[in-house]
Design a protein around this motif. Structure first.
Motif, PDB file in Angstrom:
ATOM      1  N   ASP A 179       0.795  -1.199   0.000  1.00  0.00           N
ATOM      2  CA  ASP A 179       0.000   0.000   0.000  1.00  0.00           C
ATOM      3  C   ASP A 179       0.842   1.271   0.000  1.00  0.00           C
ATOM      4  OD1 ASP A 179      -2.628   0.914  -0.008  1.00  0.00           O
ATOM      5  OD2 ASP A 179      -2.390   1.609   2.051  1.00  0.00           O
ATOM      6  N   ASP A 180       2.090   1.166   0.412  1.00  0.00           N
ATOM      7  CA  ASP A 180       2.869   2.409   0.491  1.00  0.00           C
ATOM      8  C   ASP A 180       3.355   2.867  -0.886  1.00  0.00           C
ATOM      9  OD1 ASP A 180       4.618   0.340   0.209  1.00  0.00           O
ATOM     10  OD2 ASP A 180       5.908   0.855   1.899  1.00  0.00           O
ATOM     11  N   ILE A 181       3.137   2.074  -1.909  1.00  0.00           N
ATOM     12  CA  ILE A 181       3.522   2.483  -3.258  1.00  0.00           C
ATOM     13  C   ILE A 181       2.288   2.987  -3.991  1.00  0.00           C
ATOM     14  CG2 ILE A 181       4.484   1.700  -5.450  1.00  0.00           C
ATOM     15  CD1 ILE A 181       6.477   1.732  -3.136  1.00  0.00           C
ATOM     16  N   ILE A 230      14.038   8.169  -5.425  1.00  0.00           N
ATOM     17  CA  ILE A 230      13.273   9.345  -5.840  1.00  0.00           C
ATOM     18  C   ILE A 230      12.217   9.588  -4.773  1.00  0.00           C
ATOM     19  CG2 ILE A 230      11.825  10.346  -7.636  1.00  0.00           C
ATOM     20  CD1 ILE A 230      12.944   8.037  -9.460  1.00  0.00           C
ATOM     21  N   ALA A 231      12.288  10.743  -4.148  1.00  0.00           N
ATOM     22  CA  ALA A 231      11.305  11.108  -3.128  1.00  0.00           C
ATOM     23  C   ALA A 231      11.077   9.971  -2.136  1.00  0.00           C
ATOM     24  CB  ALA A 231       9.981  11.526  -3.772  1.00  0.00           C
ATOM     25  N   ARG A 232      12.149   9.473  -1.584  1.00  0.00           N
ATOM     26  CA  ARG A 232      12.103   8.459  -0.540  1.00  0.00           C
ATOM     27  C   ARG A 232      11.612   7.102  -1.017  1.00  0.00           C
ATOM     28  NH1 ARG A 232      11.605   9.465   5.395  1.00  0.00           N
ATOM     29  NH2 ARG A 232      13.353  10.835   5.593  1.00  0.00           N
ATOM     30  N   THR A 233      11.457   6.953  -2.305  1.00  0.00           N
ATOM     31  CA  THR A 233      11.090   5.654  -2.833  1.00  0.00           C
ATOM     32  C   THR A 233      12.298   5.116  -3.585  1.00  0.00           C
ATOM     33  OG1 THR A 233       8.876   6.498  -3.104  1.00  0.00           O
ATOM     34  CG2 THR A 233       9.381   4.438  -4.201  1.00  0.00           C
ATOM     35  N   THR A 286      10.376   0.088  -3.704  1.00  0.00           N
ATOM     36  CA  THR A 286      10.113  -0.109  -2.276  1.00  0.00           C
ATOM     37  C   THR A 286      10.270   1.202  -1.528  1.00  0.00           C
ATOM     38  OG1 THR A 286      10.726  -1.324  -0.296  1.00  0.00           O
ATOM     39  CG2 THR A 286      12.507  -0.716  -1.744  1.00  0.00           C
ATOM     40  N   ARG A 287       9.615   1.280  -0.404  1.00  0.00           N
ATOM     41  CA  ARG A 287       9.826   2.421   0.494  1.00  0.00           C
ATOM     42  C   ARG A 287      10.402   1.941   1.816  1.00  0.00           C
ATOM     43  NH1 ARG A 287       7.134   7.244  -0.930  1.00  0.00           N
ATOM     44  NH2 ARG A 287       6.808   7.959   1.181  1.00  0.00           N
TER      45      ARG A 287
END
Lengths: 438, 950
Positions: A22-24, A50-53, A69-70
């Protein structure tokens, strides 16, 4: 864990997108396209944040495959998984191309469902997956499968021997072993070895019935070393059949590693068909198949002579093949006169090198090439940085000295013995980076 | 979305044996396609249905919104075709969240499928159900999941194990309440290795996010033994999960350490690089706890070959391996000291591998191998890639400093490189030569004249500064030093600060050495630095020199020409505490970035520290060393995507609410933290808005939950809603005035917002975001405002708030920092959430549990309050409390007409607060509150006061 997996074509258009966590968010698909695929610059890292991903990406032919992934995932695992996914796709529908991916997208989604669950890699062995995910979609509708068959599948998927399915039958039990080695050498003009190593692979193709337990033996020195400590009799024994010293080896997941660690025995139940049983590396006592003796004479400012003697250094009965020697020439080369007593040679101005090809060459032979080089007179007083002479070849033995001692097959349930199994062993030594400085 | 669909039009004929290719589904269609698809989905023919679903999935893949077909696709779910079923499930996973009410239709099929005789179907159902993050569906998931966890088939069990982690991600409380953690713990002893592996993976993830779970399931010594046994039988992936989970376990004594090491070492020969690296991680960590040097040496010997072998893997894996080897080499330089040849760069290596190899070569360079290394480095300095060449040149300089006997050779090599006149090579060489001069004073100054020949070609600040430093330092040996410095001085204002500072110092040095000729020069530079410059550093330094020179030239000499401290041999070393932390993260992203996970992962509790001999002051200490690169994301109104959290500055993990029992951070730190949080965000957000082109599809008008005007509020007690307050005054927000109130409706939290436009222009593009907060509050839907809001007009909207966002404890507890965006600017503000909206409907505690829990809570966690006098009758009080989710568990009649009400309250994050409300006749009521989490008491008190107010 892995949050999602995307496949793009070379233009950055999305072909497959599967989000596991869900975090993506969906916009991650675009973020990667904009920041990596469409970025003009060269790829400076296979992991991009990119932006913490974090995006793990690799490109094969014209296809980008990306895991997102995050979280702080196991990076080596992600790349292993991506490579295995590509290999899996190849085994299902051949070359991985944009067209093939589009044609098989339903299949790919099904596979992705089994490969990863909530971002955790589950199964990547084609052998088992092919039992219940087939190219025609599901093999049959599940209603027609018997209950017995279904549990058999699930047991195999989760079982200890996840790489082999049960119930394989061959009329003729046969196995092929290929010992493939790459010899790497850097030698100076005086014949001193600067660095050398062999990286080898043992590739096996097995067509065996049932669940055969195999035991593989080779002339590895560590095996004799660790078995018993130095006793006088051992020293004698070692001299008799001096084994080779393997620096390091890795094994296919079917090999029981704990057994290797304790008993130095390589035992396994092989997957069906072709697989890489082990990889190894050796640095000592390498028998170099060829030796190059260069002689460079600079005759005045505009002339130069390079003489190269090629010696084959293996048993006379063997034949070396696909031999190619590449002799660099100065940038200012104007013309070359070539004489050789074996094979064919020509000057390739695009590469600034003389290429000398010999189709076959028996052991303990010698061949010679002389190149008379005319140089353009140059105003620059720069010395020519003689690049090394490199060569390619293929010889029918293992330069590391590795020998297969035995490969025993036991199948406890079926009635075939080790003797009835037809076994083939082949050794191929190829050139890696094989260079001699001139 | 700027997708180019045309490319999919060229779908040709597939190459699958006779079957029509699926690629045709990618061909994009005309306008009425949604309607056509609808018709096809409802067709009677199975084949047609299947084709239609495939088309839907293809459209979904390329980013088209096909959510309108939700009902039709869901109808296809009840099929006996497994392929079709899987496609429908895939669709459901993607769209269920946008259509939660319709998704409930699928529940029946799921529940039925979980009972199917075919284990593949059972597993598929439970796997898919866990991916559907809709509260209502989750409710129905628990029972089937419980059954599947005990299923007879291992395939179902292994899927169910992962599903527990999924459920935990949606609702941690539910997992705990339902006792799934214990069941998961039992699976660790399962007979099937894959089940064990998945269970351990799920447990590790749960423990990572929720340390409280450790009470119910933990990895202890017997478990570790079982895991180590399972390790031999697992798939390669399972082995990774197990090895990674061992990382969180600390053995009791050295003997256990050694035995674990012995059982893990065989993994080093695995073909999967991730298995090898995970094993290396565990070994590296345990080695620190072993005093037996013989054993450690033996382990070190065993580690070297597998690490070298990793370099023959695929390039990407090599890269990960090299980044980790870099850490290993810093921690234990002995392991690879004989293997430097393995790190020599190959011609075909990708650039990222080349750069990493070079880094390791420098670390391994020693007297024994320096000749070879130098020969290699010289080779590299003639390559094509600029970065690589620069790094190679720099490496030569580093070798000179590190290996003293080689210095001379290095300097010669550098001089040769300078002769090539390749601009960036020359500049890089000069930078390193400066360091060599400092390391070996009075040794190589003869080459200064060669360096001076290249003055004109220096255009990079670092090289210019280095050259100026050299000229200043050796001014007495350079005849025309004043001329050279003069020439730099002419363009003083165009120089980089670094160069300016260096020039100032160099000229002062020159003056102290040759005072006669250079007086004019020094005066010029001092006035340039002090009078014409805006840079405070430069001005300060200028003034200091000026004063020094004017008051006491002798002292000036002592200061400016003082002996310089030695420069260290190793540079770029990772700071030791960080290195230890990174060693614990070998193979993970943290080890690839060389940053602790807290620097790039948000909302996580810092990993429990297992490192025994290191101090516990972890993340806070190491953080400042980390380059800040976090960029917050923003959720635009137009986007249909999932709501995003956090406004930024999330790196200060103050600990989440679950760990409230721990001492709170010292008050002195607090304001500093807050200030830090707000500051950098402004620019970053600006970047995101401007930089990333992530335009969504058409605006989706989310159903606006209208704020109902309650007409019956007089007759029946209702949930208390405070009158709206202005939370963002127009003066602070460029004419946008925002007023808001929080309310609890339909078992959810809502924030009712009013936007008043006090400017002369229409406003649009509203978006809102909440920073991490104590209760994980975050927007549950995009902000829906009927924009544009015309001048002088107000718009109201109601935003649903969910409690699944990232959690960070705030002080005061209920403070929430928000960011509001419109087409004018971004504004930051904060407000307090009233506690009563956080009381859940399930907060009624069972009558028999109450006294037990009341007793369990120690008395020091109880607080007494006097409440203001209320006119309400006892029944009214009870009714009002109940309407606000403060549940009456029991009532009792005390002496003197006193009436006692026992209440229970449950917060959204599962904290219970018990209360005893005394209503004496004719006197103000008093309240006693008790809870395990003391910080919550004050909030409940003020909430009850508010609710009961007349």
């Amino acid at each position: 864990m892995i949050g999602g997996l995307f496949i793009y074509n070379h233009k950055g258009e999305i072909l497959i997108s599967r989000i596991y966590r869900d975090d993506i968010a969906r916009n991650a698909v675009d973020a990667f396209r904009v920041n990596v695929i469409h970025a003009r610059s060269q790829i400076r890292s296979p992991v991009t944040n990119i932006a913490r991903t974090s995006f793990f990406h690799l490109k094969k032919s014209n296809i980008w495959i990306t895991a997102v992934t995050r979280q702080n995932v196991n990076a080596a695992m992600v790349f292993e998984m991506l490579h295995k996914t590509l290999a899996l796709m190849t085994s299902y529908f051949g070359k991985v191309s944009e067209e093939a991916i589009k044609s098989n997208f339903v299949l790919i989604y099904e596979l992705l469902d089994e490969i990863l669950d909530f971002g955790y890699p589950q199964k990547t062995d084609s052998g088992i997956l092919k039992t219940f995910i087939t190219q025609q979609g599901i093999k049959t509708t599940y209603a027609s499968q018997s209950a017995e068959e279904q549990t058999k599948i699930t047991n195999q998927v989760t079982g200890q021997i996840g790489w082999r399915r049960e119930g394989i039958k061959y009329r003729r039990n046969e196995l092929f072993l290929d010992v493939l080695e790459n010899v790497n050498l850097l030698m100076n003009a005086q014949g001193k070895v600067l660095s050398a190593h062999v990286s080898g692979r043992v590739v096996m193709r097995s067509y065996l019935s049932g669940m055969p337990e195999c035991k593989f033996g080779m002339n590895d020195k560590i095996i004799t070393d660790t078995k018993d400590k130095e006793t006088t009799s051992d020293v004698v024994a070692k001299k008799k059949n001096a084994g080779i010293a393997i620096d390091d080896c890795t094994f296919h997941q079917c090999v029981k590693l704990s057994k290797f660690e304790t008993e130095r025995s390589i035992s396994f139940i092989p997957p069906d068909g072709e697989f890489e049983l082990m990889r190894y590396r050796t640095t000592k006592d390498i028998s170099f198949p060829f030796r190059i003796i260069p002689l460079v004479r600079e005759i005045g400012k505009t002339k130069m002579e390079i003489k190269v003697v090629l010696k084959s250094n293996y048993r006379p009965a063997l034949l070396g093949q696909k031999i190619e020697v590449k002799i660099p020439t100065p940038q200012t080369t104007a013309g070359v006169n070539l004489f050789c007593n074996k094979g064919r040679s020509k000057f390739k101005s695009s590469d600034n090198a003389v290429v000398w090809r010999i189709k076959r060459m028996a052991g303990l032979k010698e061949a010679q090439l002389t190149a008379e080089i005319e140089l353009l007179p140059s105003t620059e007083n720069r010395k020519w940085q003689r690049p090394p002479i490199s060569m390619n070849f293929e010889v029918p033995y293992a330069p590391s000295g590795l020998k297969v001692r035995y490969l025993k097959v036991f199948e406890p349930k079926l009635n075939y013995s080790d003797h009835e199994t037809v076994k083939w062993v082949r050794y191929i030594g190829r050139s890696g980076l094989y260079e001699t400085r001139s | 979305m700027s997708m180019n669909f045309n490319a999919f039009r060229d779908g040709g004929v597939g190459k699958m044996g006779g079957k029509m290719s699926d690629s045709k589904y990618f061909n994009t269609q005309k306008k009425g396609e949604i309607y056509e698809l609808k018709a096809e989905l409802n067709s009677d023919k199975k084949e047609k249905k299947k084709e239609a679903v495939k088309k839907v999935i293809a459209s979904m893949t390329v980013g088209k919104d096909v959510s309108a077909l939700f009902t039709d696709v869901t109808m296809c779910m009840q099929t006996d075709n497994l392929e079709l079923k899987k496609l429908v499930y895939l669709y459901l996973i993607n769209y269920a969240k946008t259509q939660p009410d319709l998704a409930i239709l699928a529940v029946n099929t799921f529940v039925k499928d979980c009972e199917d005789p075919n284990p593949l179907i059972r597993a598929l159902a439970v796997r898919t159900m866990g991916c559907i993050r809709v509260e209502k569906i989750t409710e129905y998931l628990c029972e089937p999941l419980r059954k599947c966890l005990k299923d007879e088939d291992p395939y179902v069990r292994k899927t169910a194990a992962v599903c527990v982690a999924k459920l935990h991600d949606i609702s941690a409380a539910r997992v705990e309440d339902q006792g799934f953690l214990e069941t998961l713990g039992e699976l660790l002893c399962d007979s099937n290795p894959m089940v064990v592996a998945n269970a351990v993976a799920a447990i590790s993830e749960i423990l990572d996010t929720n340390p409280n779970a450790a009470k119910q399931v933990n990895i202890d010594t017997p478990t570790v033994n079982k895991l180590l046994t399972a390790l031999n039988e697992c798939t390669e992936w399972g082995q990774i999960f197990i090895l990674d989970s061992l990382n969180n376990y600390s053995p009791r004594d050295e003997k256990e350490c050694i035995s674990i090491c012995e059982r893990i070492t065989p993994r080093l020969a695995h073909a999967n690089a991730a298995v090898v690296l995970s094993a290396v991680k565990v070994l590296m960590k345990l080695m620190d706890q072993i005093n037996n040097t013989e054993f450690v040496q033996m382990l070190q010997k065993k580690l070297a070959p597998p690490l070298v072998t990793l370099l023959s893997a695929e390039a990407e894996i090599q890269y990960v391996a090299l980044r980790n080897i870099n850490l290993v080499v810093q921690k234990r330089p002995d392991i690879l000291k004989h293997e430097i040849k393995a790190f020599f760069v190959k011609y075909n290596d990708p650039i990222y591998v080349k750069l990493e190899k070079l880094d390791i070569m420098i670390r391994l360079a020693a007297q024994t191998n320096i000749a070879q290394v130098l020969a290699e480095l010289k080779e590299y300095a003639t390559e094509v890639d600029v970065d690589f060449v620069r790094k190679a040149v720099r490496a030569i300089g580093r070798c000179a400093i590190k290996v003293e006997p080689s210095a001379e050779k290095c300097v010669t090599t550098l001089l040769e490189l300078i002769q090539t006149k390749v601009n960036y090579v020359v500049q890089e060489a000069i930078v390193v030569i400066k360091d060599i001069f400092r390391k070996y004073p009075n040794k190589y100054e003869t080459i200064i004249s060669t360096l001076c020949e290249n003055l004109d070609s220096l255009d990079e600040p670092e090289a210019r500064a280095a050259m100026i430093w050299i000229v200043g330092e050796y001014a007495e040996r350079i005849d025309n030093a004043d001329e050279i410095l003069q020439s730099f001085l002419d363009g003083f204002h165009d120089e980089n600060t670094q160069v300016q500072l260096q020039l100032l110092t160099a000229i002062v040095k020159l003056f102290l050495k040759k005072p006669q000729e250079t007086q004019e020069l020094v005066q010029k530079v001092l006035s340039l630095a002090t009078q014409d410059s805006d840079n405070p550093d430069l001005r300060d330094r200028g003034y200091i020199y000026w004063r020094l020179l004017s008051t006491d030239p002798a002292a000036a000499k002592e200061v400016v020409l003082a002996e310089k401290p030695l420069i260290s041999e190793e540079t770029d070393l990772i700071e030791p505490t960080l290195l230890d932390e990174l060693i614990c993260h070998i193979s993970s992203l943290a080890s690839v970035y060389h940053k602790p996970p807290s620097a790039f992962v948000e909302g996580r509790v810092p990993v429990r520290k297992i490192q025994v001999n290191r101090n516990a002051d972890d993340a806070a200490e190491t953080d400042p060393h980390i380059e800040e690169d976090d960029r917050a994301e923003y959720n635009e109104t137009e986007e249909t995507g999932a709501p995003q959290e956090e406004v930024g500055g999330g790196d200060l993990l103050i600990g989440d609410l679950l760990s409230l029992d721990y001492p709170a951070p010292t008050p002195a730190q607090q304001p500093v933290n807050n200030a830090n949080q707000a500051q950098p965000v402004a620019d970053l957000l600006g970047d995101i808005f401007g930089g990333m082109d992530l335009g969504g599809g058409a605006p989706v008008a989310a159903p606006v939950a209208s704020s109902p005007m309650d007409l019956f509020s007089l007759s029946a007690p209702t949930t208390y809603v405070a009158p709206p307050q202005v939370i963002l005054p127009a003066a602070r927000a460029k004419g946008l005035e925002v007023s808001a109130t929080f309310a609890r409706r339909n078992k959810g939290i809502f924030i009712d917002l009013t936007f008043a436009n006090k400017t002369m222009m229409a406003m649009s593009g509203f978006a809102i975001q909440l920073n991490k907060n104590s209760f994980g509050l975050s927007p549950g839907a995009p902000l829906a405002v009927n924009s544009p809001v015309l001048p002088g007009v107000s718009a109201t909207t109601s935003l649903s708030i969910v409690t699944t966002g990232p959690v960070m404890k705030m002080d005061p507890l209920l403070k929430v920092q928000m960011a509001m965006k419109n087409d004018i600017d971004v504004f930051y503000f904060e407000c307090l959430v009233p506690a009563y909206v956080l009381f859940v409907e399930e907060g009624s505690m069972e009558r028999n549990l109450f006294p037990q829990m009341w007793r369990e809570i120690p008395d020091e966690k109880e607080k007494q309050f006097q409440l203001p006098f209320t006119k309400k009758s006892q029944d009214q009080v009870e009714a009002v409390l109940a309407a606000n989710n403060v549940f009456v568990v029991a009532t009792r009649q005390g002496g003197d007409g006193e009436h006692l009400i026992y209440t229970s309250v449950k917060f959204t994050n599962g904290i219970w607060v018990l209360g005893e409300l005394r209503l004496p006749a004719g006197a103000p009521p008093s309240l006693a509150l008790k809870t395990q989490t003391v910080a919550a008491i004050a909030e409940v008190h003020s909430a009850i006061c508010t609710i009961l107010a007349d």
